[in-house]
Design an enzyme around this catalytic site. Structure first.
Site, PDB file in Angstrom:
ATOM      1  N   GLU A  26      33.128  19.905  46.484  1.00 58.21           N
ATOM      2  CA  GLU A  26      34.419  20.610  46.551  1.00 58.21           C
ATOM      3  C   GLU A  26      34.500  21.479  47.805  1.00 58.21           C
ATOM      4  O   GLU A  26      33.476  21.845  48.403  1.00 58.21           O
ATOM      5  CB  GLU A  26      34.622  21.477  45.304  1.00 58.21           C
ATOM      6  CG  GLU A  26      33.586  22.575  45.127  1.00 58.21           C
ATOM      7  CD  GLU A  26      34.093  23.751  44.277  1.00 58.21           C
ATOM      8  OE1 GLU A  26      35.197  24.254  44.560  1.00 58.21           O
ATOM      9  OE2 GLU A  26      33.367  24.175  43.365  1.00 58.21           O
ATOM     10  N   LYS A  87      44.210  27.551  48.049  1.00 59.57           N
ATOM     11  CA  LYS A  87      43.293  27.125  46.989  1.00 59.57           C
ATOM     12  C   LYS A  87      44.074  26.155  46.096  1.00 59.57           C
ATOM     13  O   LYS A  87      45.076  26.527  45.490  1.00 59.57           O
ATOM     14  CB  LYS A  87      42.825  28.351  46.201  1.00 59.57           C
ATOM     15  CG  LYS A  87      41.956  28.044  44.995  1.00 59.57           C
ATOM     16  CD  LYS A  87      41.506  29.339  44.316  1.00 59.57           C
ATOM     17  CE  LYS A  87      41.025  29.086  42.901  1.00 59.57           C
ATOM     18  NZ  LYS A  87      40.700  30.333  42.182  1.00 59.57           N
ATOM     19  N   VAL A 107      37.252  22.725  41.471  1.00 62.20           N
ATOM     20  CA  VAL A 107      36.546  21.738  40.644  1.00 62.20           C
ATOM     21  C   VAL A 107      37.555  20.782  40.009  1.00 62.20           C
ATOM     22  O   VAL A 107      37.354  19.563  39.989  1.00 62.20           O
ATOM     23  CB  VAL A 107      35.705  22.432  39.556  1.00 62.20           C
ATOM     24  CG1 VAL A 107      35.196  21.424  38.526  1.00 62.20           C
ATOM     25  CG2 VAL A 107      34.537  23.186  40.188  1.00 62.20           C
ATOM     26  N   ASP A 139      44.353  33.406  30.815  1.00 61.76           N
ATOM     27  CA  ASP A 139      43.716  32.917  32.030  1.00 61.76           C
ATOM     28  C   ASP A 139      42.540  32.004  31.708  1.00 61.76           C
ATOM     29  O   ASP A 139      41.436  32.459  31.406  1.00 61.76           O
ATOM     30  CB  ASP A 139      43.266  34.099  32.907  1.00 61.76           C
ATOM     31  CG  ASP A 139      42.809  33.641  34.292  1.00 61.76           C
ATOM     32  OD1 ASP A 139      42.716  32.419  34.515  1.00 61.76           O
ATOM     33  OD2 ASP A 139      42.557  34.520  35.135  1.00 61.76           O
ATOM     34  N   SER A 141      40.785  28.441  33.331  1.00 60.06           N
ATOM     35  CA  SER A 141      40.824  27.562  34.494  1.00 60.06           C
ATOM     36  C   SER A 141      41.301  26.159  34.122  1.00 60.06           C
ATOM     37  O   SER A 141      40.911  25.610  33.086  1.00 60.06           O
ATOM     38  CB  SER A 141      39.434  27.463  35.116  1.00 60.06           C
ATOM     39  OG  SER A 141      39.457  26.553  36.201  1.00 60.06           O
ATOM     40  N   ALA A 142      42.098  25.575  35.006  1.00 65.83           N
ATOM     41  CA  ALA A 142      42.505  24.166  34.844  1.00 65.83           C
ATOM     42  C   ALA A 142      41.306  23.228  35.021  1.00 65.83           C
ATOM     43  O   ALA A 142      41.425  22.029  34.742  1.00 65.83           O
ATOM     44  CB  ALA A 142      43.605  23.817  35.839  1.00 65.83           C
ATOM     45  N   ASP A 143      40.157  23.763  35.453  1.00 74.61           N
ATOM     46  CA  ASP A 143      38.940  22.929  35.500  1.00 74.61           C
ATOM     47  C   ASP A 143      38.682  22.319  34.121  1.00 74.61           C
ATOM     48  O   ASP A 143      38.281  21.165  34.008  1.00 74.61           O
ATOM     49  CB  ASP A 143      37.705  23.768  35.881  1.00 74.61           C
ATOM     50  CG  ASP A 143      37.734  24.257  37.326  1.00 74.61           C
ATOM     51  OD1 ASP A 143      38.669  23.919  38.066  1.00 74.61           O
ATOM     52  OD2 ASP A 143      36.793  24.992  37.697  1.00 74.61           O
ATOM     53  N   LYS A 160      29.895  31.355  35.586  1.00 72.48           N
ATOM     54  CA  LYS A 160      29.466  32.721  35.870  1.00 72.48           C
ATOM     55  C   LYS A 160      29.782  33.629  34.703  1.00 72.48           C
ATOM     56  O   LYS A 160      30.745  33.432  33.974  1.00 72.48           O
ATOM     57  CB  LYS A 160      30.204  33.244  37.100  1.00 72.48           C
ATOM     58  CG  LYS A 160      29.666  32.675  38.373  1.00 72.48           C
ATOM     59  CD  LYS A 160      29.830  33.668  39.525  1.00 72.48           C
ATOM     60  CE  LYS A 160      29.134  33.131  40.744  1.00 72.48           C
ATOM     61  NZ  LYS A 160      29.933  32.104  41.421  1.00 72.48           N
TER      62      LYS A 160
HETATM   63  N1  PSU Z   1      32.911  29.465  40.115  1.00 70.11           N
HETATM   64  C1  PSU Z   1      31.996  29.824  41.008  1.00 70.11           C
HETATM   65  N2  PSU Z   1      32.255  29.668  42.344  1.00 70.11           N
HETATM   66  C2  PSU Z   1      33.439  29.151  42.778  1.00 70.11           C
HETATM   67  C3  PSU Z   1      34.392  28.736  41.814  1.00 70.11           C
HETATM   68  C4  PSU Z   1      34.097  28.915  40.500  1.00 70.11           C
HETATM   69  O1  PSU Z   1      30.933  30.285  40.626  1.00 70.11           O
HETATM   70  O2  PSU Z   1      33.662  29.045  44.005  1.00 70.11           O
HETATM   71  C5  PSU Z   1      35.665  28.092  42.276  1.00 70.11           C
HETATM   72  C6  PSU Z   1      35.651  26.596  41.941  1.00 70.11           C
HETATM   73  O3  PSU Z   1      36.331  25.887  42.951  1.00 70.11           O
HETATM   74  C7  PSU Z   1      36.424  26.527  40.640  1.00 70.11           C
HETATM   75  C8  PSU Z   1      37.460  27.585  40.893  1.00 70.11           C
HETATM   76  O4  PSU Z   1      37.005  25.275  40.392  1.00 70.11           O
HETATM   77  O5  PSU Z   1      36.762  28.629  41.546  1.00 70.11           O
HETATM   78  C9  PSU Z   1      38.079  28.080  39.605  1.00 70.11           C
HETATM   79  O6  PSU Z   1      39.152  28.897  39.925  1.00 70.11           O
HETATM   80  P1  PSU Z   1      40.196  29.289  38.768  1.00 70.11           P
HETATM   81  O7  PSU Z   1      39.426  30.190  37.842  1.00 70.11           O
HETATM   82  O8  PSU Z   1      41.301  29.984  39.507  1.00 70.11           O
HETATM   83  O9  PSU Z   1      40.618  28.004  38.135  1.00 70.11           O
HETATM   84 MN    MN Z   2      42.845  31.395  36.436  1.00 69.34          MN
END
Ligand code: PSU
Ligand code: MN
Length: 311
Positions: A26, A87, A107, A139, A141-143, A160
């Site tokens: 990524e 992003k 991701v 909140d 993540s869409a992951d 994390k």
């Molecule tokens: N977790 C980490 N390091 C990162 C990310 C997540 O420890 O850099 C990044 C990844 O690209 C992940 C994104 O897909 O943050 C998730 O962001 P959000 O919570 O906005 O979906």
């Molecule tokens: Mn988010």
């Protein structure tokens, strides 16, 4: 008319054509997850770790509206150093392409593009997940939802502790995303070896992961993702006291500054990197390099199974 197809880096295109192992990487960790100027050096090291493991790296991102699987060094440099790199999660890809943006894929977006490109293995650091207080903020993540519908194996060190780890695991279960520990029955907490939760399954070799992917493809039961959770050895984790202190400070600072939405993850990562004076960065880099190595070996093992390839 603009061509919105995915463009492949030359080496990636040849490897896919020949059925040789390829590992997706990524770009959000490069543009938004790691501090400058280390980010570009680390991005190159990740690619090298994939090569050393016997596979071709395909770092995914968007350059001037063009979605690329296998950024070349100039493109990687641009995403690591330019201002205003967006992003991009999955929902952003089409808008960013149509407006000619530069963007780094999360991701979620990287998984979706990799699967569309026929790449079955992806290495990253940590997944996005369910944020603390998500019950109020929604909140998540869409992951997670993307992995529910995307056939890809994601090698990561869990999530994390800035997130609600237990809630993230519950959501992965609900969404039908497979989770296997690599040589561990505990879900890792990224900087720390043990994230505090048990896993139902573990695997011991890249060949076993390849067998899981083959079984999934042959069963044809569902097309979702598989998380391969690869914990850091205890001797290499971030000092637990330093970790807990930094986390508490970061969360308090975030609340005080009113940070929300997609800025949350980069904000907390940047806080870790500055507050630990580089200690968390060193651990972060170790995690990604180990995951890149394991992903490469999984891709190699998958490519040796004649019938089903990597996906
Ligand atoms: N977790 C980490 N390091 C990162 C990310 C997540 O420890 O850099 C990044 C990844 O690209 C992940 C994104 O897909 O943050 C998730 O962001 P959000 O919570 O906005 O979906
Ligand atoms: Mn988010």
């Amino acid at each position: 008319m603009t061509d919105f197809h995915i463009r492949y880096g030359g080496e990636v295109a040849r490897a896919l054509q020949d059925g040789r192992p390829v590992v997706a990487l990524e770009s959000t960790i490069v543009s938004h997850g790691l501090p400058r100027p280390d980010n570009l050096r680390v991005a190159r090291e990740i690619e090298q770790a994939v090569r050393d493991g016997g596979a071709v790296p395909a770092t995914i991102g968007m350059v001037g509206g063009q979605l690329v699987a296998g950024l070349d060094d100039a493109e990687l440099t641009r995403l690591a150093t330019a201002d205003g790199v967006a992003k991009l999660s999955v929902r952003d890809l089409a808008v960013a392409a149509a407006t000619g943006a530069d963007g780094a894929t999360t991701v979620a977006a990287t998984s979706a593009v990799a699967a569309a490109a026929g790449i079955g293995v992806f290495a990253t650091g940590g997944l996005g997940g369910v944020h603390r207080e998500a019950a109020q903020t929604f909140d998540e993540s869409a992951d997670l939802t993307t992995l529910a519908r995307t056939p890809i194996a994601v090698v990561c060190a869990g999530v994390k502790s800035i997130l609600d780890v237990g809630a993230t695991l519950e959501r992965l279960e609900t969404l039908g995303v497979g989770v296997v520990g690599y040589r561990s029955r505990r879900f890792p907490g990224f900087f720390v070896t043990d994230g505090g939760f048990d896993l139902d399954w573990s695997v011991d070799t890249p060949e076993q992961v390849a067998a899981v992917l083959a079984a999934r493809a042959e069963q044809g039961v569902h097309g979702g993702g598989l998380i391969v959770a690869n914990p850091l050895p205890e001797t290499e984790q971030l000092d637990r006291d330093l970790h807990d202190r930094t986390l508490a400070e970061g969360l308090a600072l975030m609340a005080a500054e009113g940070v929300t939405g997609k800025a949350v993850t980069p904000f907390l990562l940047a806080h870790f990197h500055s507050a630990t004076e580089g200690a968390s960065l060193a651990v972060n880099v170790r995690i990604i390099l180990r995951n890149a190595d394991l992903a490469a070996r999984i891709a190699v093992a998958a490519s040796r199974r004649p019938a089903t390839a990597a996906a």
